[in-house]
Design an enzyme around this catalytic site. Structure first.
Site, PDB file in Angstrom:
ATOM      1  N   LYS A  22     -37.425  40.000  67.506  1.00  0.00           N
ATOM      2  CA  LYS A  22     -36.600  39.065  68.298  1.00  0.00           C
ATOM      3  C   LYS A  22     -35.787  38.168  67.354  1.00  0.00           C
ATOM      4  CE  LYS A  22     -38.558  35.123  69.973  1.00  0.00           C
ATOM      5  NZ  LYS A  22     -37.884  33.857  69.657  1.00  0.00           N
ATOM      6  N   ASN A  23     -36.478  37.622  66.317  1.00  0.00           N
ATOM      7  CA  ASN A  23     -35.830  36.612  65.478  1.00  0.00           C
ATOM      8  C   ASN A  23     -34.912  37.182  64.413  1.00  0.00           C
ATOM      9  OD1 ASN A  23     -36.960  34.692  67.075  1.00  0.00           O
ATOM     10  ND2 ASN A  23     -38.681  34.280  65.712  1.00  0.00           N
ATOM     11  N   ARG A  92     -32.751  28.098  72.199  1.00  0.00           N
ATOM     12  CA  ARG A  92     -32.657  27.329  70.948  1.00  0.00           C
ATOM     13  C   ARG A  92     -31.975  28.165  69.880  1.00  0.00           C
ATOM     14  NH1 ARG A  92     -33.250  23.070  67.187  1.00  0.00           N
ATOM     15  NH2 ARG A  92     -33.304  24.136  65.201  1.00  0.00           N
ATOM     16  N   CYS A 116     -38.056  26.286  73.362  1.00  0.00           N
ATOM     17  CA  CYS A 116     -39.459  26.043  73.734  1.00  0.00           C
ATOM     18  C   CYS A 116     -39.823  24.565  73.602  1.00  0.00           C
ATOM     19  CB  CYS A 116     -40.355  26.789  72.748  1.00  0.00           C
ATOM     20  SG  CYS A 116     -40.651  28.452  73.227  1.00  0.00           S
ATOM     21  N   ARG A 121     -37.100  19.841  67.888  1.00  0.00           N
ATOM     22  CA  ARG A 121     -36.099  20.897  67.567  1.00  0.00           C
ATOM     23  C   ARG A 121     -34.712  20.287  67.295  1.00  0.00           C
ATOM     24  NH1 ARG A 121     -38.142  25.806  69.352  1.00  0.00           N
ATOM     25  NH2 ARG A 121     -37.170  26.712  67.522  1.00  0.00           N
ATOM     26  N   ASP A 307     -45.631  31.033  64.236  1.00  0.00           N
ATOM     27  CA  ASP A 307     -45.568  31.763  65.505  1.00  0.00           C
ATOM     28  C   ASP A 307     -46.866  32.509  65.818  1.00  0.00           C
ATOM     29  OD1 ASP A 307     -42.062  32.687  65.062  1.00  0.00           O
ATOM     30  OD2 ASP A 307     -43.024  30.833  65.689  1.00  0.00           O
ATOM     31  N   ARG A 400     -39.783  35.907  77.325  1.00  0.00           N
ATOM     32  CA  ARG A 400     -38.712  35.561  76.378  1.00  0.00           C
ATOM     33  C   ARG A 400     -38.930  36.238  75.041  1.00  0.00           C
ATOM     34  NH1 ARG A 400     -38.000  29.586  75.143  1.00  0.00           N
ATOM     35  NH2 ARG A 400     -36.589  30.588  73.648  1.00  0.00           N
TER      36      ARG A 400
HETATM   37  C1  EPZ Z   1     -37.104  29.861  63.793  1.00  0.00           C
HETATM   38  O1  EPZ Z   1     -36.816  28.667  64.497  1.00  0.00           O
HETATM   39  C2  EPZ Z   1     -37.720  30.809  64.814  1.00  0.00           C
HETATM   40  N1  EPZ Z   1     -36.777  31.046  65.893  1.00  0.00           N
HETATM   41  C3  EPZ Z   1     -38.990  30.206  65.389  1.00  0.00           C
HETATM   42  O2  EPZ Z   1     -39.572  31.176  66.267  1.00  0.00           O
HETATM   43  C4  EPZ Z   1     -39.961  29.937  64.237  1.00  0.00           C
HETATM   44  O3  EPZ Z   1     -41.115  29.318  64.756  1.00  0.00           O
HETATM   45  C5  EPZ Z   1     -39.290  29.003  63.214  1.00  0.00           C
HETATM   46  O4  EPZ Z   1     -38.063  29.597  62.745  1.00  0.00           O
HETATM   47  C6  EPZ Z   1     -40.188  28.755  62.000  1.00  0.00           C
HETATM   48  O5  EPZ Z   1     -40.503  29.982  61.402  1.00  0.00           O
HETATM   49  C7  EPZ Z   1     -35.727  31.887  65.683  1.00  0.00           C
HETATM   50  O6  EPZ Z   1     -35.544  32.439  64.607  1.00  0.00           O
HETATM   51  C8  EPZ Z   1     -34.810  32.095  66.851  1.00  0.00           C
HETATM   52  P1  EPZ Z   1     -36.813  25.979  61.648  1.00  0.00           P
HETATM   53  P2  EPZ Z   1     -35.933  27.503  63.806  1.00  0.00           P
HETATM   54  O7  EPZ Z   1     -35.428  25.448  61.633  1.00  0.00           O
HETATM   55  O8  EPZ Z   1     -35.009  28.071  62.838  1.00  0.00           O
HETATM   56  C9  EPZ Z   1     -37.274  21.324  61.731  1.00  0.00           C
HETATM   57  C10 EPZ Z   1     -40.539  31.959  68.273  1.00  0.00           C
HETATM   58  O9  EPZ Z   1     -41.551  31.689  68.949  1.00  0.00           O
HETATM   59  N2  EPZ Z   1     -35.818  21.270  61.827  1.00  0.00           N
HETATM   60  O10 EPZ Z   1     -37.253  26.889  60.561  1.00  0.00           O
HETATM   61  O11 EPZ Z   1     -35.405  26.652  64.918  1.00  0.00           O
HETATM   62  C11 EPZ Z   1     -37.894  21.942  62.970  1.00  0.00           C
HETATM   63  O12 EPZ Z   1     -38.047  20.985  63.997  1.00  0.00           O
HETATM   64  C12 EPZ Z   1     -39.696  30.841  67.663  1.00  0.00           C
HETATM   65  O13 EPZ Z   1     -40.117  33.123  68.060  1.00  0.00           O
HETATM   66  C13 EPZ Z   1     -35.200  20.036  61.715  1.00  0.00           C
HETATM   67  O14 EPZ Z   1     -35.855  19.005  61.554  1.00  0.00           O
HETATM   68  O15 EPZ Z   1     -37.056  26.701  63.040  1.00  0.00           O
HETATM   69  C14 EPZ Z   1     -39.223  22.431  62.424  1.00  0.00           C
HETATM   70  O16 EPZ Z   1     -40.126  21.336  62.375  1.00  0.00           O
HETATM   71  C15 EPZ Z   1     -40.298  29.468  67.911  1.00  0.00           C
HETATM   72  N3  EPZ Z   1     -33.845  19.971  61.802  1.00  0.00           N
HETATM   73  C16 EPZ Z   1     -38.875  22.862  61.003  1.00  0.00           C
HETATM   74  O17 EPZ Z   1     -37.638  22.220  60.676  1.00  0.00           O
HETATM   75  C17 EPZ Z   1     -33.075  21.100  61.959  1.00  0.00           C
HETATM   76  O18 EPZ Z   1     -31.839  20.990  62.003  1.00  0.00           O
HETATM   77  C18 EPZ Z   1     -38.662  24.355  60.820  1.00  0.00           C
HETATM   78  O19 EPZ Z   1     -37.810  24.763  61.834  1.00  0.00           O
HETATM   79  C19 EPZ Z   1     -33.733  22.350  62.064  1.00  0.00           C
HETATM   80  C20 EPZ Z   1     -35.103  22.403  61.982  1.00  0.00           C
END
Ligand code: EPZ
Length: 421
Positions: A22-23, A92, A116, A121, A307, A400
């Protein structure tokens, strides 16, 4: 609303086929609008997040045909930098559309994307990257307007963010000059995106490491690409097999993508073989003796994936002893625990990032609610283990991220049915 009805304690046996990630697919689809000709992307999972992304791409003019896990995208008529706001609120991951729109048009307008309930986020890291690329950003009545063609140069991320790294790559591929992305996330899905872009004619090196170099090119052409296997889906079913002490074959998979998960599961006492079938790798679980509790801390790749935190917690309810779960990535990823506790699990939430689980506890079936993709998967595993019947509401979350979870589990002997639409 659709529900799962699961009668627990069935022994599972057979093979579960793993879909494309998916990702990875959620970024490769928008990346295809950077080309001046059509692309064909195969091994796309049939899940609702993908359907929403396809509708968002159609809202800016992309012509997309889908047929049995394959999508053909013709970007020829993409003429808008304003993706459908309502659709973006549902997903998202739609934030990754902004990089390609800036690269293609030098303009993007959108509202804060949804997703989610696993934490705030925010998108500050994404905006920070675009500012470093010289983009002008304004926010009015909840709507962002970004203007400017991304400039090449050195970019340093605020933290190891997966989608922020992917946005930076897609924003930079058409920028004249050399772009170096530092503090890049290194997830395998990022390398798969770069592989797709390089097949389109991009010049990206270092994807999958924390420093990525991009030499801008003037144009990109369509290509064909097969999405890599979903390590999170595979890990979810692997944990389900171990929690039910079943012998399941799960794949195809790239075992290296789950090294730390295999290590932790084997430390619990799980028995997992890696077998080769027609040149592809599969996990094969074998019956195990009593499971032992182990601690995990979720980290960016190659650390333990956030995840798989919730499925792993369900497994720890079936392991002897105390395990500490340290969720370092998100601050709201224990929503599912409330439901697990009502089924008989013993766990204590120490902070928004730490839970202590005590096992082994007998779980009892009851009516419960799933509130996010991976929390929902954890509750399905709990229902497979529990004595009696469990009703799981909130399938829209599970659907999803998991293609036909009920059919895949039923095919290996689970007593599961989808009721309602
Ligand atoms: C990706 O989300 C994945 N989603 C998520 O999978 C996964 O859990 C996550 O990476 C971590 O591996 C997709 O690829 C579509 P991050 P992403 O930016 O990119 C903070 C699933 O269930 N952050 O790596 O949104 C954030 O809040 C989903 O398949 C900021 O603070 O995650 C988190 O605490 C859920 N500011 C941390 O960074 C930002 O601008 C890591 O998030 C962006 C993120």
């Amino acid at each position: 609303m659709a529900k799962f009805e699961i009668e627990g304690q069935q022994k599972l046996h057979g093979t579960i086929l793993v879909c494309g990630a998916k990702n990875a697919a959620l970024k490769i689809l928008p990346a295809s609008i950077l080309a001046d000709s059509p692309s064909e992307i195969s091994n796309i999972p049939n899940i609702s997040d993908i359907s929403v992304m396809i509708d968002i791409l159609r809202s800016i003019g992309a012509k997309i045909e889908t047929q049995d896990h394959v999508a053909t995208i013709d970007p020829g008529n993409v003429d808008s930098h304003k993706p459908d706001t309502d659709l973006m609120k549902h997903l998202r991951g739609s934030i990754v559309l902004i990089g390609p729109l800036l690269a293609k048009f030098g303009h993007a307008e959108f509202s804060q994307p949804g997703g989610c309930l696993i934490g705030a986020r925010p998108i500050d890291d994404h905006l920070d990257i675009f500012r470093q690329m010289g983009i002008k950003i304004s926010l009015k009545n909840g709507k962002y307007t970004l203007v400017g063609k991304p400039k090449s140069g050195d970019i340093v991320l605020n933290k190891l963010s997966v989608t922020a790294t992917e946005n930076a790559i897609m924003a930079a591929v058409l920028s004249p000059g050399i772009t170096c992305i530092h503090v890049a996330a290194a997830e395998p899905e990022i390398a798969d995106l770069a592989d797709f872009l390089n097949k389109m004619g991009a010049k990206i090196s270092g994807a999958g490491t924390h420093d990525i170099t991009i030499e801008g090119v003037t144009k990109l052409h369509g290509t064909k690409h097969d999405v890599l296997p979903d390590r999170v889906e595979a890990g979810t079913y692997l944990i389900a097999a171990i929690a039910t002490n079943s012998e399941l074959k799960i794949g195809p998979i790239i075992p290296n993508h789950l090294n730390i998960v295999l290590k932790k599961l084997q430390a619990c006492g799980a028995r997992i073989e890696i077998i080769d079938q027609n040149g592809q790798k599969y996990f094969q679980t074998r019956k195990h003796k009593e499971l032992k509790a182990v601690d995990i801390d979720t980290r960016t790749y190659p650390g333990f994936p956030t995840d798989l935190q919730s499925p792993f917690v369900t497994l720890m309810t079936q392991a002897q002893g105390k395990s500490q779960i340290f969720e370092t990535i998100f601050e709201g990823r224990f929503l599912y625990l409330e439901e697990l506790l009502t089924m008989g699990a013993k766990a204590e939430i120490v902070s928004p990032h730490i839970v202590n689980v005590s096992g082994k506890t007998a779980l009892r079936g009851k009516e419960i609610f799933s509130r996010d993709i991976r929390g929902g998967a954890a509750l399905v595993i709990a229902a497979l283990v529990a004595k009696g019947k469990t009703i799981i509401n909130g399938l829209e979350f599970i659907d999803r991220g998991y293609e036909s979870m009920d059919q895949k589990l039923k095919a290996v002997g689970a007593n599961i049915k989808r009721i309602g639409d």
